[in-house]
Design a protein around this motif. Structure first.
Motif, PDB file in Angstrom:
ATOM      1  N   THR A 198       0.737  11.958  -0.994  1.00  0.00           N
ATOM      2  CA  THR A 198      -0.424  12.040  -0.105  1.00  0.00           C
ATOM      3  C   THR A 198       0.068  12.047   1.333  1.00  0.00           C
ATOM      4  O   THR A 198       0.816  11.142   1.731  1.00  0.00           O
ATOM      5  CB  THR A 198      -1.348  10.808  -0.289  1.00  0.00           C
ATOM      6  OG1 THR A 198      -1.535  10.574  -1.682  1.00  0.00           O
ATOM      7  CG2 THR A 198      -2.688  11.017   0.391  1.00  0.00           C
ATOM      8  N   ASP A 216       6.960   3.652 -10.849  1.00  0.00           N
ATOM      9  CA  ASP A 216       6.036   4.231 -11.826  1.00  0.00           C
ATOM     10  C   ASP A 216       6.254   5.744 -11.889  1.00  0.00           C
ATOM     11  O   ASP A 216       5.324   6.530 -11.928  1.00  0.00           O
ATOM     12  CB  ASP A 216       4.570   3.885 -11.472  1.00  0.00           C
ATOM     13  CG  ASP A 216       4.208   4.250 -10.050  1.00  0.00           C
ATOM     14  OD1 ASP A 216       5.102   4.647  -9.280  1.00  0.00           O
ATOM     15  OD2 ASP A 216       3.019   4.151  -9.693  1.00  0.00           O
ATOM     16  N   SER A 234       6.885   3.124   5.690  1.00  0.00           N
ATOM     17  CA  SER A 234       8.337   2.949   5.523  1.00  0.00           C
ATOM     18  C   SER A 234       9.030   4.302   5.449  1.00  0.00           C
ATOM     19  O   SER A 234      10.081   4.508   6.074  1.00  0.00           O
ATOM     20  CB  SER A 234       8.646   2.148   4.254  1.00  0.00           C
ATOM     21  OG  SER A 234       7.984   0.915   4.277  1.00  0.00           O
TER      22      SER A 234
HETATM   23  P1  NAP Z   1       2.891   2.670   1.255  1.00  0.00           P
HETATM   24  O1  NAP Z   1       2.167   2.783   2.507  1.00  0.00           O
HETATM   25  O2  NAP Z   1       2.198   2.181   0.058  1.00  0.00           O
HETATM   26  O3  NAP Z   1       3.538   4.078   0.979  1.00  0.00           O
HETATM   27  C1  NAP Z   1       4.114   4.356  -0.237  1.00  0.00           C
HETATM   28  C2  NAP Z   1       4.307   5.844  -0.357  1.00  0.00           C
HETATM   29  O4  NAP Z   1       4.886   6.115  -1.623  1.00  0.00           O
HETATM   30  C3  NAP Z   1       3.000   6.616  -0.326  1.00  0.00           C
HETATM   31  O5  NAP Z   1       3.210   7.833   0.303  1.00  0.00           O
HETATM   32  C4  NAP Z   1       2.702   6.799  -1.799  1.00  0.00           C
HETATM   33  O6  NAP Z   1       1.860   7.884  -2.071  1.00  0.00           O
HETATM   34  C5  NAP Z   1       4.073   7.030  -2.320  1.00  0.00           C
HETATM   35  N1  NAP Z   1       4.170   6.740  -3.723  1.00  0.00           N
HETATM   36  C6  NAP Z   1       3.938   5.568  -4.341  1.00  0.00           C
HETATM   37  N2  NAP Z   1       4.111   5.675  -5.657  1.00  0.00           N
HETATM   38  C7  NAP Z   1       4.458   6.958  -5.884  1.00  0.00           C
HETATM   39  C8  NAP Z   1       4.757   7.691  -7.049  1.00  0.00           C
HETATM   40  N3  NAP Z   1       4.738   7.125  -8.247  1.00  0.00           N
HETATM   41  N4  NAP Z   1       5.070   8.987  -6.923  1.00  0.00           N
HETATM   42  C9  NAP Z   1       5.092   9.559  -5.715  1.00  0.00           C
HETATM   43  N5  NAP Z   1       4.824   8.930  -4.569  1.00  0.00           N
HETATM   44  C10 NAP Z   1       4.495   7.625  -4.662  1.00  0.00           C
HETATM   45  O7  NAP Z   1       4.183   1.712   1.420  1.00  0.00           O
HETATM   46  P2  NAP Z   1       5.080   1.469   2.716  1.00  0.00           P
HETATM   47  O8  NAP Z   1       5.372   2.732   3.385  1.00  0.00           O
HETATM   48  O9  NAP Z   1       6.193   0.624   2.315  1.00  0.00           O
HETATM   49  O10 NAP Z   1       4.104   0.649   3.665  1.00  0.00           O
HETATM   50  C11 NAP Z   1       3.358  -0.431   3.175  1.00  0.00           C
HETATM   51  C12 NAP Z   1       2.752  -1.177   4.324  1.00  0.00           C
HETATM   52  O11 NAP Z   1       3.748  -1.996   4.965  1.00  0.00           O
HETATM   53  C13 NAP Z   1       2.230  -0.315   5.424  1.00  0.00           C
HETATM   54  O12 NAP Z   1       1.017   0.272   5.154  1.00  0.00           O
HETATM   55  C14 NAP Z   1       2.211  -1.292   6.576  1.00  0.00           C
HETATM   56  O13 NAP Z   1       1.144  -2.174   6.472  1.00  0.00           O
HETATM   57  C15 NAP Z   1       3.488  -2.045   6.342  1.00  0.00           C
HETATM   58  N6  NAP Z   1       4.558  -1.353   7.041  1.00  0.00           N
HETATM   59  C16 NAP Z   1       4.499  -1.283   8.393  1.00  0.00           C
HETATM   60  C17 NAP Z   1       5.463  -0.630   9.073  1.00  0.00           C
HETATM   61  C18 NAP Z   1       5.410  -0.540  10.543  1.00  0.00           C
HETATM   62  O14 NAP Z   1       5.500   0.524  11.091  1.00  0.00           O
HETATM   63  N7  NAP Z   1       5.289  -1.637  11.211  1.00  0.00           N
HETATM   64  C19 NAP Z   1       6.512  -0.024   8.406  1.00  0.00           C
HETATM   65  C20 NAP Z   1       6.544  -0.119   7.031  1.00  0.00           C
HETATM   66  C21 NAP Z   1       5.573  -0.783   6.353  1.00  0.00           C
HETATM   67  P3  NAP Z   1       0.263   7.665  -2.151  1.00  0.00           P
HETATM   68  O15 NAP Z   1      -0.177   7.516  -0.754  1.00  0.00           O
HETATM   69  O16 NAP Z   1      -0.206   8.877  -2.833  1.00  0.00           O
HETATM   70  O17 NAP Z   1       0.055   6.420  -2.946  1.00  0.00           O
END
Ligand code: NAP
Ligand code: FAD
Length: 852
Positions: free
Chosen positions: A207, A149, A186
């Motif tokens: 954020t 997005d 991630s």
């Molecule tokens: P996430 O927590 O949703 O992080 C996505 C990141 O991208 C956020 O910083 C978000 O900012 C940013 N973002 C999204 N859309 C954007 C845009 N249009 N422009 C700029 N920045 C944008 O996703 P994830 O890191 O893949 O993790 C998802 C979940 O998977 C975790 O919360 C966890 O439950 C699990 N996970 C766990 C581990 C682990 O350590 N075991 C590792 C990876 C994933 P905003 O915060 O402002 O939306």
């Protein structure tokens, strides 16, 4: 077995699909498991980005259903890497011959319920149509990367990598200029490792997140030792814990300890390197903003101590949302990475991305070229993978349409209109707020047992009832509303995906509570479900949980204390017990002034306490009567509630200590109440209060005294009252109401305790006197406007309801609040039970209205 018609189709071959396949086979159900990927593992198959790891310790993030696994599989470290977890999934699949039951590279595109055959028809990307009695979405909560997005994503000509779809062969960033967009888990895991290879790394942060160090190494000794010593107990504790990992819940409020002690406690938690440790340091981190700020500031201080450039440290410091309301991250050298000269942090709030271009990114007033772009932008979580399949239920309605304004499920497992459809860790279940292994096993077990029960009972279909589903939605909302989650822009709330409804998608009532509820549903013959088959239909309608979750927790806690029933005590003992209990409560909010004094009662002096607001007066005044069944309590025993009403309504409260039974039986309390009211009215001006604006209020027996005082004022020439606020009042000594039976036991005020109170207070012959039972007064007209608050789980509920209704019929202006899920005492528990805040706010608003 026919491959085109099976008992169960399962979508997904992650840990959920694997365990379910095993259980289905074990119990004689034919099945097909369909998986988009070309191997098992789900999350751990797709997320191969550098640094991908589990952040729940390997003592806990593993299957428990096959005890042999514990001996034959040794995890190499505390937080297992993605390759190791994938190997584990492959090992389990090989060991149990699960590969033979899975169709890989097969995406499910649609599923249609056929009402005539009572079966689903499932369509795959290979053009196959499979019919099945039961259809299970084991599609994962974090399996559908969210659509880009950001403007211009299609323009970029260089390599693009999405963390949730990482190439199997890996990516070499050596010497490259790399952009990483996203700083969730991630991003935070991958950034330090990408920085090790890249010549230049720019991190685009929208954020900042809270991250705690993983401190990876050997498995935590204490957990490993407990597992070795008594695996069964450890696992049982995990299943009944809050998050699926046995953590002893804190009983310490954050502000109850000195700042130095608080810091020491947080430091110890930080040093554990466990995801749940820091948030569990204090009991109120999840529900109190001030408590949460203690932990939030601790993390910010850690960031400042690690990151050398103060401006970068500040940009990395989360502000404006509470710790834990976005998924906290665990890192290895994340903050340290920003000390490297070739790593730069871009704050997208001050320098937004204007567009991705053919060669790089235009942001703020800069244009920068990159050799690779990494999207760590997260997932369309919880519902994305489910509604990506065109699932048509009864009457052709799709699940996507039904969930347009937010997912509606019963237990996060099923949904009205979609018979025989099950979801594993679906929205409305603890899922992503838990150690997912525990939640996956619990759901698979529940689905397996349900299918077995249906087969044994000759049922073909199962579907939740609308009442049960709505009850579950309300319970989920009750649980969410007492936490800090709802104000944060998180993926838990759907806020990361444009257009997604804003609700808390997972169930936040805790893994243990949730398991007990699911078990109860099953034990009560699938409460809230309709089951049908050749032998007929069984509709077992009902709502499984209506009590407020924090109220339930208090009741559970009290049950563990094994306290003697008050009615087994003498009045003297009961008074001592009541005083001791009051001594350990939070004091309630500050007020401007508290002054103690005495006033003349009907037969001698009575103590009172005046609570004056901080604002300038003269204030209207509420003459307040405490609870305690006419037997115990005093002018200070409802201190927190009086302070709360005083501060919130900006009114003065005069709390009066009327005479108590059995020393002074009926009508002593009633006569004292009226005498006190008259005295306050006559002396208000000299107390600096407004003599023209007076109301009465009371809780429980005090509500009785207040209601009686209002009637006596009406009948004896004043004073004229602006209102009466009656909180769970006693109004009828006949005690014939249904709620005395419905709520006879288990909610602190019991039927037998109420009998004990009445026996001490009034002879049976006196109980029909309106001065004891205001409901029985022949005329209720001409009474001042009233607010009556009754509680669902109170033996006195119906008599309070009846009094509100009788006054309304008599022409009195009545506001009647039926406090859902509350007990006789819970609304008075100021600063203990967040669910009591809304009813008390309504009471304060009523007082303000009384006084115009
Ligand atoms: P996430 O927590 O949703 O992080 C996505 C990141 O991208 C956020 O910083 C978000 O900012 C940013 N973002 C999204 N859309 C954007 C845009 N249009 N422009 C700029 N920045 C944008 O996703 P994830 O890191 O893949 O993790 C998802 C979940 O998977 C975790 O919360 C966890 O439950 C699990 N996970 C766990 C581990 C682990 O350590 N075991 C590792 C990876 C994933 P905003 O915060 O402002 O939306
Ligand atoms: P998944 O593993 O997501 O598997 C679902 C499968 O369904 C996928 O293979 C997918 O391809 C398939 N699928 C989806 N739709 C279709 C379709 N239409 N047709 C066919 N196949 C389909 N949880 C924790 O408890 N602790 C952790 O530390 C943790 N770390 C995580 C780290 C990352 C990077 C991510 C993304 C998640 C993490 N999780 C963690 C959550 C993790 O998703 C769960 O722990 C668990 O692996 C989920 O297993 P699952 O089988 O339910 O779903």
């Amino acid at each position: 077995m026919s491959r085109s018609d099976v008992d169960v189709v399962v979508v997904g071959a992650g840990f959920a699909g694997l365990y379910l396949l095993h259980e289905l086979r074990e119990h004689g159900f034919t099945s097909r498991v369909l998986e988009t990927g070309d191997d098992v593992g789900g999350t751990w198959y797709w997320n191969r980005y550098p640094g991908a790891r589990c952040d729940i310790s390997t003592t806990d993030y593993q299957f428990t259903w096959d005890p042999e696994l514990h001996d034959e599989w040794t995890w190499s470290e505390k937080h297992a890497t993605q390759p190791e977890i994938l190997r584990y999934a492959q090992h389990v699949a090989r060991k149990h011959d699960l590969y033979s039951g899975i169709d890989f590279e097969t995406r499910v595109t649609g599923a249609v319920w056929n009402e005539d055959s009572k079966k689903w028809t499932v369509t795959t990307s290979k053009g196959e149509h499979i019919t099945c009695r039961h259809y299970v979405m084991a599609t994962g909560c974090l399996s559908m990367p969210k659509e880009p997005d950001i403007p211009g994503t299609d323009r970029y000509q260089g390599p693009v990598h999405v963390t949730g779809r990482w190439p199997h062969e890996g990516v070499d960033f050596t010497g490259q200029r790399v952009a990483v967009i996203g700083t969730g888990s991630s991003g935070i895991q991958s950034i330090p490792l990408i920085a090790e290879q890249a010549a230049e790394l720019v991190v685009f942060q929208r954020t900042p997140n809270f991250s705690v160090p993983a401190l990876n190494g050997p498995r935590p000794e204490d957990r490993a030792a407990r597992l070795k010593q008594d695996r069964a107990t450890y696992e049982a504790e995990a299943r009944l814990s809050t998050s699926g990992v046995p953590v002893v819940p804190s009983t310490t409020p954050a502000l109850a300890v000195a700042p130095d002690t608080a810091r020491e406690m947080m430091e110890a938690a930080w040093q554990r390197g466990e995801l749940l440790a820091l948030g569990a340091t204090f009991m109120d981190v999840g529900i109190s903003r001030t408590a949460n700020e203690v932990v939030s500031e601790f993390v910010r201080s850690k960031i400042r101590s690690i990151v050398k450039d103060p401006a970068t440290a500040e940009l990395l410091s989360p502000r404006g949302y509470p710790f834990g309301t976005k998924r906290p991250c665990m890192d290895t050298n994340y903050y340290e990475t920003f000390n490297l000269p070739h790593v730069r942090l871009v704050d997208l709030n001050s320098s937004p991305i204007r567009s991705i271009t053919e060669t790089g990114i235009d942001f703020g007033d800069e244009s920068k070229e990159f050799d690779s772009i990494v999207y760590a932008t997260g997932f369309d979580a919880m519902t994305g993978a489910i509604v990506a399949v065109d699932i048509q239920g009864r009457d052709g309605i799709t699940l996507k349409e039904k969930w347009e304004n937010g997912p509606l499920t019963y237990l996060g497992l099923t949904s009205v209109g979609f018979p025989n459809l099950f979801m594993i860790t679906g929205p409305g279940s603890p899922s992503v707020l838990s150690n997912m292994m525990v939640s996956i096993e619990q759901h698979v077990d529940w689905i397996r047992d349900t299918l077995i029960a249906m087969r044994d009972g000759g049922f073909e279909t199962i579907e939740p009832t609308p009442l049960a589903e709505e009850g579950w939605r309300a319970h989920c909302e009750d649980c969410a509303s007492i936490t800090l989650f709802q104000d944060t822009n998180s993926w838990y709330m759907g806020a990361n995906v444009p257009g997604k409804p804003r609700v808390l998608f997972p169930y936040i009532g805790g893994v243990g509570r949730y398991r007990r509820i699911c078990d109860e549903v099953m034990a009560r013959g699938h409460l809230g479900f309709e089951l049908s088959g050749a032998g007929g239909t069984r509709r077992n309608d009902g709502v499984v949980r209506e009590i407020q979750p924090d109220v339930e927790s208090v009741l559970e806690m009290m049950a563990t204390l094994g306290l003697p029933p008050i009615e087994a005590m003498s009045p003297v003992e009961a008074r001592a017990f009541s005083e001791a209990s009051s001594a350990v409560r939070p004091p309630g909010p500050a007020v401007g002034e508290m002054v103690d004094g005495t006033l003349p009662g009907a037969a001698g002096p009575l103590e009172y306490r005046l609570y004056r607001p901080a604002s300038s007066g003269p204030h209207p005044v509420v003459v307040y009567f405490h609870g305690g069944g006419w037997v115990f309590g005093s002018h200070v025993s409802d201190d927190p509630l009086c302070r709360d009403l005083c501060a919130q309504a900006d009114v003065a409260i005069v709390s009066v200590n009327y005479r108590h039974a059995p020393e002074d039986r009926f009508p002593a309390a009633a006569l004292d109440g009226y005498a006190a009211l008259r005295w306050v009215a006559a002396n208000a001006a000299s107390l600096g209060l407004d003599p023209t604006r007076i109301a009465v209020a009371g809780w429980s027996a005090g509500g009785n005294v207040a209601a009686v005082a209002a009637q006596m004022a009406r009948d004896n020439g004043g004073p004229e009252l602006c209102g009466q606020l009656l909180l769970t009042p006693v109004t009828d000594g006949s005690r014939q109401h249904q709620s005395h039976t419905d709520n006879a036991e288990g909610y602190i005020l019991t039927k037998s305790l109420m009998e004990w109170f009445w026996n001490h207070y009034a002879d049976p012959a006196d109980r029909s006197n309106p001065l004891a039972s205001p409901l029985l007064a022949t005329d209720l007209s001409g009474l001042p406007p009233a607010m009556v608050v009754t509680a669902q789980y109170d033996p006195l509920r119906d008599e309070g309801d009846a009094y509100a209704e009788a006054m309304r019929r008599a022409g009195v202006l009545v506001e009647h609040l039926r406090a859902k899920g509350h007990t006789h005492t819970s609304i008075t528990m100021v600063d203990m039970l967040p669910s009591g805040v809304p009813p008390r706010r309504a009471m304060a608003a009523a007082l303000r209205r009384f006084f115009g």
